[in-house]
Scaffold this active site. Sequence first.
Site, short mmCIF file in Angstrom:
data_model
loop_
_atom_site.label_atom_id
_atom_site.label_comp_id
_atom_site.label_asym_id
_atom_site.label_seq_id
_atom_site.Cartn_x
_atom_site.Cartn_y
_atom_site.Cartn_z
N GLY A 15 0.88 -1.08 0.43
CA GLY A 15 0.20 -0.17 0.04
C GLY A 15 0.70 1.55 -0.04
N GLY A 17 0.06 5.56 0.26
CA GLY A 17 -0.74 6.72 1.04
C GLY A 17 0.19 8.16 0.90
N VAL A 22 3.92 1.18 2.47
CA VAL A 22 3.29 -0.22 3.42
C VAL A 22 3.74 -1.46 2.48
CG1 VAL A 22 1.92 -1.30 5.17
CG2 VAL A 22 1.47 0.76 4.69
N LYS A 37 5.46 -0.17 8.10
CA LYS A 37 5.16 1.08 7.61
C LYS A 37 6.01 1.83 7.30
CE LYS A 37 1.03 3.67 8.16
NZ LYS A 37 0.21 4.46 8.98
N ASP A 164 -10.85 10.21 12.18
CA ASP A 164 -11.56 9.71 10.53
C ASP A 164 -11.24 8.16 10.63
OD1 ASP A 164 -10.96 10.01 8.05
OD2 ASP A 164 -8.78 9.54 7.44
#
Length: 339
Positions: A15, A17, A22, A37, A164
């Site tokens: 992943g 972002g 990650v 991460k 969030d």
Amino acid sequence: MVSSQPKYDLIREVGRGSYGVVYEALVRRTSQRVAVKKIRCQAPENVELALREFWALSSIQSQHPNVIHMEECVLQKDGMVQRMLHGSSSVLYLPLVETSLKGEIAFDPRSIYCLWFVMDFCDGGDMNEYILTRRPSRRTNTSFMLQLSSALAFLHKNQIIHRDLKPDNILVCKSRDGVDEPTLKVADFGLSKVCSSSGLNPEEPANVNKSFLSTACGTDFYMAPEVWEGHYTAKADIFALGVILWAMLERITITDTHTKKRLLGGYVQRGAQVVPVGEALLENPKLELLIPVKKKSMNRRMKQLLHQMLSANPQERPDAFQLELKLIQIAFRDYTWET
């Protein structure tokens, strides 16, 4: 990780972002799978998000099956590597804290600062992907509602307001036998707030439902009306979870304008315009939400609970502990969704 004797082997990127990457990784000593991460601290906003996540997860003294667990945090500066501890006076750690507080880089910009978070590895993607790629299941819905309410009660008990909550920030761990429902883990604490005690008794834990925050943050389709105003408490998390549960039960989706990806999320329709529920309630607190949209998607008790969770008035919403109890009662005392 960069070290003379690395503890982890990075396997693949899973992943990416806005402020980190990650990886799936293996612990060399045990071969355990973990998620790592990596956050580059080249911008003050990255540092602030990373430290908020670190402070929240490191403040928790116990583990919960539905909250992501951080095994350790490692700080890397150029060739130096150091395990990071909350409250440390390390010469590597303090410049990051100063950067977060001042909003500007407080170390030599030529230095390469990285934070590495070692956390649970979740092999089932996120809640959004899981729900929308499968047929509706009452069993899954019930399991997910109970898991998420338990996670939120745990966080609020530990004085953490997530700020969030959304399906993209809820990770899925598949069951080993493929028969049981998967385990959800609330993750991504970059916007979270750890509420500190104040007043006459500093030893008494802070009441997150009476700790008011003013920074409007989150993702618009899950934000409570009071968050848009900039004066809110942990009841904003209850509202966000209400949007998530409503969308899950009725398969209500919105489209991300940037990625064009379908996302679980409730909204209010105004002609051709799709308006976030919280924004619509801020403009008209007496607005009656159409719940359920589909006649047989939920029973009367669930309908009433969603209306309470999505109330424009935070005082009318249950707190996280009341919510957990109400959902347990709905799950185990009601035998049909049609009554």
